[in-house]
Design a protein around this motif. Structure first.
Motif, PDB file in Angstrom:
ATOM      1  N   UNK A   1       0.885  -1.053   0.128  1.00  0.00           N
ATOM      2  CA  UNK A   1      -0.109   0.026  -0.047  1.00  0.00           C
ATOM      3  C   UNK A   1       0.860   1.260   0.087  1.00  0.00           C
ATOM      4  N   UNK A   2       0.148   2.405  -0.342  1.00  0.00           N
ATOM      5  CA  UNK A   2       0.930   3.576  -0.233  1.00  0.00           C
ATOM      6  C   UNK A   2       1.484   3.864   1.126  1.00  0.00           C
ATOM      7  N   UNK A   3       0.602   3.518   2.254  1.00  0.00           N
ATOM      8  CA  UNK A   3       1.306   3.604   3.710  1.00  0.00           C
ATOM      9  C   UNK A   3       2.678   2.740   3.708  1.00  0.00           C
ATOM     10  N   UNK A   4       2.527   1.491   3.235  1.00  0.00           N
ATOM     11  CA  UNK A   4       3.399   0.500   3.697  1.00  0.00           C
ATOM     12  C   UNK A   4       4.786   1.227   2.888  1.00  0.00           C
ATOM     13  N   UNK A   5       4.579   1.817   1.733  1.00  0.00           N
ATOM     14  CA  UNK A   5       5.723   2.421   0.828  1.00  0.00           C
ATOM     15  C   UNK A   5       6.463   3.612   1.732  1.00  0.00           C
ATOM     16  N   UNK A   6       5.647   4.378   2.360  1.00  0.00           N
ATOM     17  CA  UNK A   6       6.154   5.403   3.198  1.00  0.00           C
ATOM     18  C   UNK A   6       6.997   4.691   4.358  1.00  0.00           C
ATOM     19  N   UNK A   7       6.763   3.586   4.895  1.00  0.00           N
ATOM     20  CA  UNK A   7       7.564   3.060   5.904  1.00  0.00           C
ATOM     21  C   UNK A   7       8.919   2.534   5.311  1.00  0.00           C
ATOM     22  N   UNK A   8       9.099   2.140   4.064  1.00  0.00           N
ATOM     23  CA  UNK A   8      10.231   1.835   3.503  1.00  0.00           C
ATOM     24  C   UNK A   8      10.985   3.185   2.945  1.00  0.00           C
ATOM     25  N   UNK A   9      10.087   3.920   2.397  1.00  0.00           N
ATOM     26  CA  UNK A   9      10.904   5.270   1.730  1.00  0.00           C
ATOM     27  C   UNK A   9      11.445   6.096   2.987  1.00  0.00           C
TER      28      UNK A   9
END
Lengths: 266, 266, 266
Positions: B45-53
């Motif tokens: 999800x976009x939220x998940x991708x924030x936690x990787x970014x």
């Protein structure tokens, strides 16, 4: 000329501006080693050395040196703006987008500065489109597979059905980025080897050092010089690792060439 | 819509502000790949991708992108301030306190900026005390040992009598940090895998990729997407290493699940 | 003695084992610069230089050099095993736990190797408990606040109500780690400055260079030598940044001492 005066002259010659004031013997020592010694060695041209230096300073997050080296490379004319911009994209792939974004910003800034100093307008950039690579996804992947084999000097390409290899490596890195005009293969090798050396994940450093030598894009001596230059810009431990990988890949390539009936003419 | 226009729209949608002016084909190209392509993929999800970014940009030392991504994650509402602050602490452990210190400062700054833009007061932070973990050193170590086993999916914990493992890992990292409320296990996994991938010491990347998969906190497909996202933000060489580790740990976990009589429904 | 022979003798003297075979002029050049030149300079003792070298090689992910330097520091007797283990914990905080985990593993491995070579048993480690710091959370935070002020030479400590500062910095980094016995303040300064220099987030490098000078734990000359040594082990760009920060903080400290009526006797 004292050795500090010689180092300062070397700095000015390479960087196109005078060095900062030397405030300690230790600083004088570094200056002398890097500019009067390493940069002056044969084996890699000054232009080549810019392509090793730029990824190192872009990776190191030291904004002052990055700014200085971008300015020096462009202002001296050793690196064209088109090459510099392609180098940023190449670096983005091998050093990561956030650092590349800052690198790109500094290229803009220094390019404007140089034009301001010369009292001329910044020329408009060439248009992105049309791309030289196919748009059709299947054709892109096929081009990416061929490019992967060519660049890596390997007879096979990875399977496309995981996102890293399919959407990333084949579709973009080899299907597009490595194929872009504007930056030569030799220059891409110099940037790539510097990047895999500071990222120092185990396999990419082996595969890219191997491919740079096997393709004869870099000679054995040039790889040695790259290692020394890298040591100055990214430190002895990572350079020691690069040096060891280079020694192993030289043996491997030499054996392969012997088996293929070529000498080590590289 | 041209591909640059599409990339700009994607950037604005994710980042909550318009992209910088695109001044070169290379920059347009990066923008398109990262925002119109990688961020749009299914699997995370976009939220998940924030936690990787976030850990990638915090590690990269590129202050502009860090500022932009902290703003985007908070301003979009995808990440709460409590989660963001716990993410800073988690990052401190896995990426180093000096970089975390800057990350923390930028969270403060952007949190104030967002409230300023909205014309509302910054709410006071919740109090640190009481902690949810035991104070008694022996009890803390016992809690740390259990947490170490749970998080790492291992039947044992390290011996406590060396400072790194005793005073550090058991007492603080697993005895305190991983047990703090405010950030979910899935989010901690995403941050941790990104951090071990850029730190790339050999064992931690293996153990944390293994544990993320074995715990089913991340599915195999999610790990693949994480790898691609990481490649865009930290570069292909370290991502190539992560990709290989992920492939190995998927096999290991699949075998263990088969031996345990579970299917790979993760 | 040729300069390569001198460099090889210097390497053997420092590292306690002979150097690898020199296979290129570039490698000979690095060897001479690092071992016959940098390590031989006055201003920092050989023991001091180990405490700068170790975090650099632990950060660089170059496993061979890390192994070699851990062995050399312990085998020469310059660094005790207790100091080495505390150095790992200190490094974990400032360089990140994943890299510290590998560092710790290599300390174990080399410590066993040294005892094996000497035909003696590895002595058991001292027990972790009791800790010398308070267990009660409120008392720990108070101790952490005092330690933060003492180490940073500042009249204030950060607010405790964000997790990074409260649960992390005050509770653990300053409330526990910096207060552990087994490693001197001077040695902690050397490690910390090396770590903030490679992490190169803007504020920590300023605050730790300032505090190392202001506390007189490191003299101005020692800071200069540290910068040169760091340049050899982590590269010129980050060292150039450290050099600039050092120059600024020397001025600041000199002014403060003048205002306080002390001379610059450091």
């Amino acid at each position: 000329m004292t050795s500090t005066a010689r180092a300062e002259a070397a700095f000015t010659d390479i960087m196109t501006f005078p060095p900062p004031e030397v405030t300690s013997p230790a600083a004088a020592h570094i200056l002398a080693f890097v500019f009067a010694d390493v940069w002056q060695r044969p084996g890699l041209s000054r232009r080549d050395r810019h392509f090793v230096t730029l990824p190192c300073v872009a990776a190191a997050d030291a904004e002052g040196p990055l700014r200085d080296h971008v300015y020096a490379a462009l202002n001296s004319g050793e690196v064209t703006i088109t090459e510099m911009r392609e180098a940023v994209l190449h670096f983005a792939v091998y050093g990561g987008w956030p650092k590349a974004s800052r690198f790109n910003m500094i290229v803009d800034e220094q390019w404007h500065r140089i034009h301001g100093e010369r009292g001329v307008e910044v020329p408009p950039p060439p248009p992105l489109l049309p791309l030289t690579t196919p748009s059709d996804p299947e054709a892109r992947l096929a081009a990416g597979e061929q490019s992967f084999k060519d660049v890596n000097c390997l007879p096979f390409a990875p399977a496309r059905d995981d996102p890293f290899h399919g959407a990333g490596i084949l579709n973009f890195v080899f299907g597009e980025m490595w194929l872009r005009p504007g930056l030569g293969m030799r220059e891409r090798r110099l940037i790539t080897v510097a990047c895999v050396a500071f990222q120092d994940a185990p396999y990419p450093i082996i595969s890219h050092v191997y491919a740079a030598l096997k393709s004869r894009d870099l000679s054995f001596t040039e790889m040695d010089e790259l290692t020394l230059h890298f040591a100055a810009y990214y430190g002895w431990p990572k350079a020691a690792h690069l040096s060891q990988v280079a020694a192993e890949q030289k043996s491997r390539v030499t054996e392969e060439w012997a088996a293929e009936g070529h000498g080590q003419s590289a």
